[in-house]
Enzyme design. Structure first.
Site, mmCIF file in Angstrom:
data_model
loop_
_atom_site.group_PDB
_atom_site.id
_atom_site.type_symbol
_atom_site.label_atom_id
_atom_site.label_comp_id
_atom_site.label_asym_id
_atom_site.label_seq_id
_atom_site.Cartn_x
_atom_site.Cartn_y
_atom_site.Cartn_z
ATOM 1 N N SER A 1 0.809 -1.222 0.000
ATOM 2 C CA SER A 1 0.000 0.000 0.000
ATOM 3 C C SER A 1 0.840 1.270 0.000
ATOM 4 O O SER A 1 0.570 2.209 -0.751
ATOM 5 C CB SER A 1 -0.950 -0.003 1.201
ATOM 6 O OG SER A 1 -0.244 -0.034 2.433
ATOM 7 N N ASP A 2 1.883 1.330 0.852
ATOM 8 C CA ASP A 2 2.659 2.567 0.909
ATOM 9 C C ASP A 2 3.521 2.763 -0.333
ATOM 10 O O ASP A 2 3.740 3.898 -0.776
ATOM 11 C CB ASP A 2 3.502 2.657 2.188
ATOM 12 C CG ASP A 2 4.201 1.365 2.549
ATOM 13 O OD1 ASP A 2 4.026 0.372 1.819
ATOM 14 O OD2 ASP A 2 4.914 1.334 3.561
ATOM 15 N N CYS A 3 4.003 1.667 -0.915
ATOM 16 C CA CYS A 3 4.743 1.786 -2.175
ATOM 17 C C CYS A 3 3.815 2.259 -3.290
ATOM 18 O O CYS A 3 4.221 3.035 -4.168
ATOM 19 C CB CYS A 3 5.358 0.437 -2.558
ATOM 20 S SG CYS A 3 6.594 -0.150 -1.383
#
Length: 544
Positions: free
Chosen positions: A484-486
């Site tokens: 998700s953060d990537c």
């Protein structure tokens, strides 16, 4: 000399890619590469690290920096800024410092647009790989002499002053890491005594002073059982039958965090098979060196719950011990006898079905290095001459990194997408587009080529997988695992680039691809409002 190859698939017939290997970074040893002066610089970097290893634990990626700056013939022409304690920090001085940093960061960009860097530091990753290659008979072929030399350099450099090794290069010594790294050194040819700084003797003393390897935590017990230095009878049960239970049950592996699930699938397969490496003279020596009593006199049932205090981060509750003991005393004897043994056979087949599915979806890179090694060994146990195992061998270089401190195994196949997105944001914040336009365009192209464009193949929900179309991985597209953060930082870069002139930064990403990225981020949002990393949380809190 060592050299990093970029976006290179090599000539191995067992390797394949979804985007022509964009983002792949692999180290190779080339005996004729580099001038005498350059080789001397590398040795100086190694010596300096060795001298200061207890003060500065991480490497500075000097080998890669030397290579890329040489290849680009980079010369820093912007003077360094020095500001005295009582001096005013001016706009001009700040701008010059920013320009100097931006030009240097641009020079470190690889030919395919990403920023190579190590993603390492965990000290229990490499030993299982070495152990697996020793078991399968491929150690010398995969890691020739120069590779083994660099692995040992890394182990020597990151041994703590008390003789042990930590979970990571900054950590206190633990039984898990100390035992695994000691065994790794012995497999790589080091004797029990007399090596550099007497490293093996110090490590062995650390282990024996704490009661020997029966106090290694469960992960270590399993690996030592595979190697034949421990016994499966001393391990808590890991029944693969959990995989054939109805998936709505809270203890079904479908509810596990993906790292736990993938580790369980392969480890439960090896446990269910009770696989043990053929006993060699080295294995017999390790049994003598690492136990405080004769190997065949150990009461394995009594050591299941042992754990050195240095490794005891979360003590077992009474409920948990009762659960493990029930499986050990009642379930395991039952499942090993006909007709219940038929259930085990089915469970083992189910485990391998999932392992092969995950391997194909990640192009045999794996979710992470821990899972890759386990899946690789499981494939070999299933079929030593099979293509599945050969495909795993072809992707081992993806997990390796070389620095001035030696050769190490990364937690993933790099952090290419993650590091590139932050590097791009940093350069955009410098507001120097007219000076670093080509760098931005290459970075933009890399980010676009690294987005996942398809979900996992087939009926992925039945294989406990989430959608991934539109996401970015931590490393490269071939990895195939959404994060998700990537995805957030990759999407942010593409949105920023969409507002910039295409003649400078390249054609903007298609709107549908932006929507796909937003869609997967929303799909990962939890009831609390936060976002999980890889997939939606599947288990209730009480299970944790």
């Amino acid at each position: 000399m060592w050299r990093l190859k970029i976006a290179d698939g090599g000539n191995d017939p067992y390797i394949f890619s979804t985007n022509n290997f964009v983002g792949r970074q692999t180290w190779v040893f080339e005996p004729d590469y580099g001038t005498p002066e350059e080789r001397a610089k590398v040795e100086t970097a190694r010596e300096n690290f060795r001298k200061n290893r207890f003060k500065v634990k991480p490497s500075s990626d000097l080998l890669w920096q030397m290579q890329v700056l040489k290849e680009k013939n980079f010369k820093q022409t912007i003077p360094q800024v020095k500001v005295g304690d009582d001096e005013e920090i001016t706009y001009e001085a700040t701008t010059r410092a920013v320009r100097r940093g931006a030009h240097f960061l641009s020079a470190l960009q690889a030919s395919d647009g990403h920023w190579p860097a190590e993603n390492a530091g965990t000290l229990f990753l490499f030993p299982p790989m070495v152990m697996s290659l020793y078991i399968t008979g491929h150690l010398n072929a995969v890691f020739p002499a120069e590779y083994r030399k660099e692995i040992l350099r890394y182990l020597y450099n990151h041994q703590n002053e008390d003789g042990g090794w930590g979970l990571d290069i900054e950590g206190h010594s633990t039984m898990l890491s100390t035992t695994l790294n000691y065994i790794c050194m012995r497999i790589l040819g080091e004797g029990p005594d007399g090596n550099e700084d007497n490293a093996c003797a110090k490590g062995r003393k650390w282990i024996l002073d704490r009661g020997g390897v029966t106090f290694i935590p469960s992960w270590g017990k399993a690996w030592l059982s595979i190697l034949g230095v421990f016994d499966w009878a001393g391990c808590n049960s890991m029944p693969p039958e959990l995989l054939i239970l109805p998936s709505f049950l809270p203890i079904h592996p479908a509810k596990f965090f993906c790292y736990g699930r993938m580790s369980f699938m392969s480890m439960s397969y090896l446990y269910g098979k009770r696989f043990v490496c053929p006993v060699t003279p080295l294995i017999l020596q390790l049994r003598e060196e690492l136990h405080t009593q004769t190997y065949h006199e150990i009461n394995w049932k009594k050591v299941c719950h042992r754990c050195a205090r240095e490794d005891l981060y979360n003590p077992h509750s009474l409920t948990q011990d009762l659960f493990w003991d029930s499986l050990y005393i009642f379930a395991e004897p039952l499942l090993s006898r006909w007709p219940f043994s038929k259930l085990r056979e089915k469970a083992l087949q189910t485990a391998m079905k999932h392992i092969h599915y995950e391997d194909e979806n990640s192009r045999y890179i794996g979710l992470g290095s821990v899972q890759k090694v386990l899946c690789m060994l499981a494939c070999w146990v299933e079929d030593p001459e099979g293509d599945y195992f050969k495909k795993h061998l072809a992707r081992i270089p993806d997990c390796i990194w070389v620095g001035e401190d030696g050769m190490k195994m990364q937690g993933f196949a790099g952090a290419q997408a993650w590091d590139t997105s932050f590097s791009i944001q940093t350069l955009l914040a410098c507001n120097l587009t007219d000076e670093i336009g080509p760098t931005l365009m290459k970075g933009h192209d890399f980010i676009k080529q690294s987005q996942l464009t398809n979900n996992p193949f087939g009926d992925f929900k039945s294989m406990f997988r989430h959608i991934c179309k539109g996401a970015w991985t931590f490393s490269d597209q071939d990895c195939g695992w959404q994060v998700s953060d990537c995805t957030a930082v990759g999407l942010k870069c593409c949105l920023l680039f969409s507002m910039m002139p295409p003649e400078i930064v390249g054609v903007k990403m298609e709107a549908d691809q932006l929507y796909d990225a937003a869609n997967i981020m929303l799909s990962l949002q939890s009831k609390s409002g936060g976002l999980s990393g890889w997939e939606p949380a599947g288990a209730p809190q009480w299970l944790e």
